[in-house]
Design an enzyme around this catalytic site. Structure first.
Site, PDB file in Angstrom:
ATOM      1  N   LYS A 151      -5.020 -48.115 -60.039  1.00 33.15           N
ATOM      2  CA  LYS A 151      -3.603 -47.948 -60.376  1.00 33.15           C
ATOM      3  C   LYS A 151      -2.758 -49.107 -59.815  1.00 33.15           C
ATOM      4  CE  LYS A 151      -4.010 -42.875 -60.530  1.00 33.15           C
ATOM      5  NZ  LYS A 151      -3.551 -42.472 -61.875  1.00 33.15           N
ATOM      6  N   LYS A 192       7.093 -38.941 -68.362  1.00 27.76           N
ATOM      7  CA  LYS A 192       8.188 -38.227 -67.687  1.00 27.76           C
ATOM      8  C   LYS A 192       9.332 -39.190 -67.380  1.00 27.76           C
ATOM      9  CE  LYS A 192       4.699 -35.174 -65.855  1.00 27.76           C
ATOM     10  NZ  LYS A 192       3.698 -35.001 -64.791  1.00 27.76           N
ATOM     11  N   HIS A 213     -11.411 -37.530 -69.747  1.00 25.96           N
ATOM     12  CA  HIS A 213     -10.190 -37.996 -69.085  1.00 25.96           C
ATOM     13  C   HIS A 213     -10.321 -39.337 -68.393  1.00 25.96           C
ATOM     14  CE1 HIS A 213      -7.521 -34.459 -69.457  1.00 25.96           C
ATOM     15  NE2 HIS A 213      -8.666 -33.802 -69.571  1.00 25.96           N
ATOM     16  N   LYS A 262       2.202 -41.642 -58.029  1.00 25.90           N
ATOM     17  CA  LYS A 262       0.928 -41.237 -58.643  1.00 25.90           C
ATOM     18  C   LYS A 262      -0.105 -41.263 -57.529  1.00 25.90           C
ATOM     19  CE  LYS A 262       1.387 -44.780 -61.499  1.00 25.90           C
ATOM     20  NZ  LYS A 262       1.086 -44.194 -62.804  1.00 25.90           N
ATOM     21  N   ARG A 263      -1.324 -40.733 -57.784  1.00 23.33           N
ATOM     22  CA  ARG A 263      -2.353 -40.811 -56.761  1.00 23.33           C
ATOM     23  C   ARG A 263      -2.571 -42.268 -56.350  1.00 23.33           C
ATOM     24  NH1 ARG A 263      -5.178 -35.934 -55.351  1.00 23.33           N
ATOM     25  NH2 ARG A 263      -6.535 -37.373 -54.230  1.00 23.33           N
ATOM     26  N   THR A 276       0.580 -39.508 -67.596  1.00 20.39           N
ATOM     27  CA  THR A 276       1.622 -38.608 -68.103  1.00 20.39           C
ATOM     28  C   THR A 276       2.903 -38.802 -67.307  1.00 20.39           C
ATOM     29  OG1 THR A 276       0.627 -36.883 -66.737  1.00 20.39           O
ATOM     30  CG2 THR A 276       0.176 -36.796 -69.111  1.00 20.39           C
TER      31      THR A 276
END
Ligand code: D6G
Length: 841
Positions: free
Chosen positions: A575, A681, A378, A569-570, A677
């Site tokens: 990110k 969405k 992952h 998101k985290r 993911t």
């Protein structure tokens, strides 16, 4: 003038919510009242809203029971190959509405509650999230369970029943504060304890080598108590099982051998054993080498393998029970999927059971093990890779360490024969890392012990082959595969966005819910004025509803005509929430500079949890809240820019925020986000994406058409070239005046006037030590955001692109992902079987 439809009446019209037959509603009311009386032991004079939620949950649960028993019975009778998805995380969220959707009970329940004078949505809000996950990896496991049941696969999710899931995030004075997630406080109506299936799990001790084999002795035993949760497929009467283990101390814990502290102390010490399933480790993409975590990993693996082998050995054909003894057929009956390396101990544990307990020769056991196991990677971030210190391993799992050494010895022997004299390759590929502290590299163990290794998006699988697992790919290219992640369209469209599901169903029917590729048909409607209007209208309604929630929660006035620009998101450096912050600051400065210009108004929302020990991530949250304090209170800006930190982002908040979003921020440095993911969405729910060519964004842009996607920034090749050349943040800072201004403001206390140096660590990192090269993408990101703003001014053009995105999102159904795992890795075919409906009550 006709009366506007109430919320209740509007919902009744939506066909995807199932039919509300008169008999159905009457039965539901009767059973609801029965549960209120007999299960909750209340009457309507004293019942609380939570009692009503529990009564409804039990009423809905009754509809699962017959289907569940029948499904499991059919697995024993037909004895198909079973799939076991092993994961330390299952991020399920709420269950009530999802169950109603999959059983087509939503409208009937809504009507029943309405007739009883209750508001179903209010009752649903009483349900706690099952937050047994950190982010994408855990939510993926949950989506996979839905798809496996919907495709009719004989499958199981196996994990840990954490007493405390992911912490609740509170924002106090702008800072993240963690609170314990006591999700089981009021009981969990969806689980069934199965004490009759309790299993012992051993820890510590030592090994004894006898002529007839090796024994693991003097161990400490902890019991694993399973709790089963039903997993219903979409309208096919199939109900699979998620089995989560809870730790229980044996009755004689600490009393048998070392009765030192006496009886009372021994009873008090039971907590020590039971701590194993106490709490989820709150790290996302980060390895923390704690003993308790290693215990958790072995606990789930040891208990699960006992269950798998029991089921393999015993299969009932009708009334006949057969006992299997020949393990060579195990790979024909069992597939074990490892969700990252977290359950990697399944490999040495299966070897221990086969060799030490079942007395198989090593080679035979190894062949079975490799054919049975498969591993999903992952992440490529080095700090996330599990590398357990040998000492810890030796103390906790002495036999497993011996087994790993033997696996590694044979592995190195093979490498030496294939690449004679290549000593460096042996070092690189070993499962045991030398150095100041010896460590076990769990990814290497997984690759060697599995017949398939997959990444989670095309670009990520390519990166694995080219970089982190290059040597392994060269040696065993046949093992390496790609399985691009997906999301379940039941929860992430039908359930969270019924308005959109309905306008789609009006055009192309309801089959897309099982076969998401059918969304392609919407391309025929891209110029259909009525469809464009309907899609835009649903979005506006979702925004208005979410705006009410935001105004209540954050006491900020929301402009519902502004673009809802969302990054949830985290919180993680890779990110790049900081890149988003730089856009916000620059946009703010531009408004201040030219206050009379026609700016496209935005409500920018950022949400996500920071791991409690991740200092930089916590500072990023503080920076976002600080920017919000300045921007939101500036009268010049007014309602053209608002910045909101969405508190306690979790599955349930995603279900509200995503359908209301216009713009989805997917802005990680190329090569760092394995798939994502959340990105999918948003796409499915009618947001446009601004994103880098990273993870699944690449395939999303391909499916939507690049013209319908806001792509910016360095590609993986550019990032690699920059790594060679060297990244110089100062060069961008000194060359780009707006970037310099933004950084100087952060550094100079513009957003933290009471504490001017509050963000010095962040500024230092960005200027001198930024692994993720935020400044290198700043200019292109700003230009791309300008294009986004320009398009938003043309609502019809915008919505056409939205339609092209929805039409292209079919590939990202987890049904497609699971069908590929089933065919390419597990060797099972989706049965798409529908069981006949049982007589429920
Ligand atoms: C679930 C449902 C229950 C069934 C059981 C089977 O709890 O009806 O009997 O699973 O468990 P295994 O025998 O497959 O472990």
């Amino acid at each position: 003038m006709s009366k506007p439809l109430s919320d209740h009446d509007k919902k009744k019209q939506i066909s995807v919510r199932g039919l509300a037959g008169v008999e159905n509603v009457a039965d539901l009311k009767t059973n609801f009242n029965r549960h209120l009386h007999f299960t909750l032991v209340k009457d309507r004079n004293v019942a609380t809203k939570r009692d009503y939620y529990f009564a409804l949950a039990n009423t809905v649960r009754d509809h699962l029971v017959g289907r569940w028993i029948r499904t499991q019975q059919s697995y024993y009778e037909k004895d198909p190959k079973r799939v076991y998805y092993l994961s330390l995380e299952f991020y399920m969220g709420r269950t009530l509405q999802n169950t109603m959707v999959n059983l087509a009970l939503e409208n009937a329940c809504d009507e029943a509650m309405y007739q009883l004078g209750l508001d179903m949505e209010e009752l649903q809000e009483m349900e706690e999230d099952a937050g047994l996950g950190n982010g994408g990896l855990g939510r993926l496991a949950a989506c996979f369970l839905d798809s496996m049941a919907s495709l009719g696969l004989a499958s199981y999710g196996y994990g840990i029943r954490y007493e405390f899931g992911i912490f609740n995030q509170k924002i106090a004075n702008g800072w993240q504060v963690e609170e314990a997630d006591d999700w089981l406080r009021y009981g969990n109506p969806w689980e069934k304890a199965r004490p009759e299936y309790m299993r012992p799990v051993q820890f510590y001790g030592r090994t004894e080598h006898h002529p007839d084999g090796i024994k693991w002795v003097d161990t400490q035993v902890v019991l694993a108590l399973p709790y089963d949760t039903p997993v219903p497929g979409y309208r096919n009467n199939i109900v699979n099982t998620m089995r989560l283990w809870s730790a229980k101390a044996p009755c004689d814990f600490n009393l048998k051998d070392f009765n030192v502290g006496g009886y009372i102390q021994a009873v008090l010490d039971r907590n020590l054993a039971e701590n194993i399933s106490r709490v989820l480790y709150p790290n996302d993409n980060f390895f923390e080498g704690k003993e308790l975590r290693l215990k958790q990993e072995y606990f789930v693996v040891a208990a699960t393998l006992q269950d798998i082998i029991r089921r393999f050995k015993t299969s009932k054909f009708g009334s006949r029970e057969t006992v299997r003894t020949d393990f060579s057929t195990l790979p024909e009956k069992v597939a074990i999927q490892l969700n990252d390396t977290h359950p990697a101990l399944a490999i040495p544990e299966l070897m221990r059971v086969l060799v030490d307990e079942e007395k198989l020769p090593w080679e035979k056991a190894w062949d079975i093990c490799v054919k049975t196991c498969a591993y999903t990677n992952h992440t490529v971030l080095p700090e996330a890779l599990e590398r357990w210190p040998i000492d810890l391993f030796h103390t906790l799992l002495p036999r497993h360490l011996e087994i790993i050494y033997e696996i590694n010895r044979r592995h190195l022997e093979r490498i030496a024969s294939l690449y004679p004299g290549d000593v460096d390759r042996l070092r690189r590929m070993s499962m045991i890392e030398e150095g100041s502290q010896k460590r076990v590299n769990m990814a290497h163990l997984c690759i060697v012990g599995s017949h398939a290794v997959n990444g989670v998006a095309r670009i990520h699988s390519d990166i694995l082959k080219a970089t982190v697992f290059k040597d392994f790919y060269e040696m065993d290219p046949h093992k390496f595969q790609n399985k691009t992640n997906g999301i379940t369209p039941r929860r992430w469209l039908v359930m969270c966005n019924p308005g959109l599901a309905e306008v789609i169903a009006e055009r192309i029917g309801e089959d897309f819910i099982r076969d998401l590729d059918q969304l392609q048909k919407l391309r025929n409607f891209v110029n259909d004025e009525a469809f464009i209007r309907d899609v835009a209208k649903v979005k506006q309604e979702n925004k208005l509803k979410f705006a009410v929630h935001l105004e209540e929660h954050y006491k900020v006035k929301i402009n519902p005509n502004s673009m809802f620009d969302v990054q949830v998101k985290r919180i993680h450096e890779y990110k790049r929430q900081l890149l988003n912050c730089l856009h916000i600051i620059t946009f703010y400065n531009r408004i201040k500079k030219e206050p009379n210009k026609e700016w496209t108004p935005r409500t920018i929302m950022i949400g996500g949890k920071a791991a409690p020990g991740y200092h930089t991530a916590k500072m990023i949250i503080r920076l976002i809240t600080a920017i919000g304090e300045v921007v939101n209170n500036d009268p010049v800006v007014d309602d053209r820019l608002k910045v909101i930190f969405l508190e306690n982002y979790r599955v349930t908040l995603a279900e509200k925020a995503i359908p209301a979003s216009d713009l989805s921020e997917q802005i990680s440095t190329a090569g760092t986000e394995a798939s994502g993911t959340g990105n999918m969405k948003f796409m499915l729910n009618g947001a446009l994406t601004i994103g880098t060519m990273d993870g699944a964004n690449v395939e999303m842009a391909e499916e939507a058409g690049e013209d319908n996607f806001f792509i910016f920034g360095m590609r993986v090749d550019d990032v690699e070239a920059m790594d060679v050349k060297g990244y110089n943040a100062f060069e961008y800072y000194s060359r780009i005046p707006e970037l310099k201004q933004a950084i100087d403001q952060i550094a100079g206390g513009f957003f933290s006037p009471k504490q001017p140096d509050l963000f010095k660590d962040i500024v230092n990192m960005l200027m001198h030590n930024d692994r993720f090269k935020v400044f290198a993408d700043y200019e292109d990101y700003m230009k791309c955001q300008e294009k986004v703003s320009a398009l938003y001014k043309k609502p019809k053009e915008w919505t056409k692109k939205v339609i092209m995105n929805i039409a292209g999102s079919g590939k990202f159904s987890s049904d497609r992902t699971i069908a590929q795992y089933a065919h390419d890795i597990w060797g099972v075919e989706p049965t798409l079987e529908k069981l006949a409906a049982p007589d429920d009550l």
